[in-house]
Write a protein that holds these residues in place. Structure first.
Motif: not given
Length: 521
Positions: A292-319
């Motif tokens: 996020v900081d590296a892209e602070a001055s960018f005209v357009h920002k890129h998406l960020i992905a996070q790998n959560i679990a194998n199979g399934s898991k309920k996401i309770e808290h996310s960035n």
């Protein structure tokens, strides 16, 4: 879609094509002068005199044209009307692929051009690759001809080699204070070539060290660099315990993000399978903050992905900066249902460990996408450094190959045949008692369009709840793309019973509302 009158199937297409690649388009990438020159030199080697001709034409561009070309494109983003899906180059997009085992960038013996051509031939629009801070040894995970296992001296990574011999993977040790220009030229060329083919690059920044043997190959381990950095146990590498390592992680993240600023066909996954190897949540947040900081001055920002679990898991808290939540081996696709409320893309970006047959990975993809997922990446072990065209016989804990790729391209074309931005998963429209071990699910815009997928044999009829109207229905063979049965019908509202054509293993159904034949209808 053209629909035949009742009783006449002639206006229906004979098949869903097995490949419908997006047109080759410019990625809009603009790199540094050094990176651009390195890329041009590499291209010149590949296309010879044609390059000289095109370069001559390019030099005749006006200054105004050059300035216009330098305007960065908007990268792939969440769709503003339905953030469970993507928007890419003005088009609603679901990402579907059958890709190599993540070594296309870091393995100098892997010809990514031939690989990208094979993906493009099937209309796929995603590839997943690692940055080179992690690699594997031959035989790890019982994978033969593993793209993530470079031969001795054939690893390329963000850091330059030193003049000191002794890297455990062959060749000189690394200098973590110097960047490798050849690496960044290769990175940008890979992303450029992917973009020309309409392919998104999921760039995975880090990966845990599952075993000591993998940490022993890392340039970040003290024995492999001349800086004395990385005197740590493998389970402490991706934590906040070692400030020298953390500084290296943040620096390489910023460098990669900066180099890829103007590319529209890339997003970043923080870490592959961070639920192994001691990766801490606080460390992941630091890497996200670095992006996020590296892209602070960018005209357009890129998406960020996070790998959560194998199979399934309920996401309770996310960035809040994370837009894509990836799962591995997400079969059944419970991860979609329990996290749909988050209003982000849910992905299944690694398959395997279910044998080498096509059936399990084809059905995993169909189930996941019709459940409302926005991304499916089958891990295809038929791509090797010797067979970048994907014709090797998989000898690994998974499958892949030309037949499976043709089948998954049918899924890609099927879902893109809908206005899926206006659809949501809704199995309540289905009212069947299903045969044992058979499942059915639906993606729906009520009264307008319905995508139904049946996984398992033996279903003779399907009962669907539809509002009043006139509809066209197509039963699609998931293995050939053929439309096995097509019909139109007028419906007074409520439950409608549809006869299912004979099928083997699984079948898909497309229902769309069509104009009434009545005057003024």
């Amino acid at each position: 879609m053209a629909v035949a009158p009742a009783g006449d199937s002639a206006a229906y297409p004979a098949a869903y094509p097995a490949a419908d690649p997006d047109p080759v388009a410019s990625s809009g990438a603009v790199g540094t002068v050094e990176g651009s020159l390195a890329t041009m030199v590499d291209r010149r080697k590949r296309i010879g005199t044609l390059f000289v001709f095109l370069l001559g034409g390019a030099l005749m561009m006006t200054a105004g044209s050059i300035c216009a070309a330098a305007e960065p494109s908007r990268p792939i983003s969440l769709h503003p009307n339905n953030p469970h899906y993507f928007l890419f180059r003005g088009r609603p997009t679901v990402l579907i692929t059958s890709g190599e085992h993540y070594g296309a960038l870091l393995n100098l013996d892997f010809d990514y051009l031939g690989y990208l051509d094979e993906l493009h031939a099937h209309g796929f629009n995603l590839t997943r690759t690692f940055t080179g801070v992690y690699c594997e040894a031959p035989g790890d995970f019982k994978i033969k001809n593993n793209p993530l296992s470079p031969a001795q001296g054939r690893l390329i990574c963000p850091w330059a080699r030193s003049s000191t011999p002794g890297y455990s993977g062959g060749g000189k040790k690394f200098d973590l204070n110097r960047w490798d220009d050849a690496y960044f030229a290769r990175l940008k060329d890979l992303v450029t070539e992917a973009g020309r083919r309409g392919i998104i690059v999921e760039l995975v920044l880090f990966c845990p060290f599952y075993e000591d043997a993998m940490w022993n190959l890392s340039p970040m381990k003290a024995e492999n660099n001349v800086n004395g950095i990385g005197k740590a146990n493998r389970t402490d590498v991706y934590t906040l315990k070692h400030k020298d390592l953390l500084a290296v992680h943040e620096a390489v993240t910023r460098k990669i993000v900066g180099e890829l600023e103007d590319f529209d066909n890339v997003y970043y996954e923080v870490c592959n399978e961070p639920y192994f190897g001691g990766v801490s949540g606080q460390w992941q947040d630091r890497i996200i903050a670095a992006i996020v900081d590296a892209e602070a001055s960018f005209v357009h920002k890129h998406l960020i992905a996070q790998n959560i679990a194998n199979g399934s898991k309920k996401i309770e808290h996310s960035n809040a900066a994370v837009s894509i939540f990836n799962f591995h081996y997400a079969c059944p696709p419970d991860a979609v249902q329990i996290n749909y409320r988050l209003g982000k893309v849910i992905g299944d970006d690694e398959t395997g460990f279910r044998g080498s047959g096509d059936l399990v990975y084809r059905t995993e993809g169909w189930d996941f996408i019709i459940a409302g997922g926005g991304l499916y990446d089958n891990l295809d072990y038929s791509f090797t450094p010797e067979r970048e065209d994907g014709t090797a016989k998989p000898d690994a804990p998974g499958g892949g190959g030309p037949t499976l790729r043709r089948q998954l391209s049918i899924l890609k074309n099927f879902i893109h045949g809908f206005d899926f931005v206006n659809m949501a998963p809704d199995n309540s429209i289905l009212h069947n008692r299903l045969p044992e071990k058979t499942t059915a699910r639906a993606l729906v815009e009520k009264g307008r369009q319905y995508a139904v997928y049946v996984n398992g044999e033996g279903l003779k009829e399907l009962v669907v709840d539809l509002p009043e109207g006139r509809y066209g229905a197509e039963w699609v063979n998931t293995q050939t793309g053929a439309v096995d049965k097509a019909e139109t019908f007028a419906h007074g509202g409520g439950r409608r019973t549809l006869a299912v054509p004979g099928y083997r293993e699984d079948v898909a159904l497309r229902i769309v509302k069509v104009p009434s034949l009545e005057p003024g209808g």
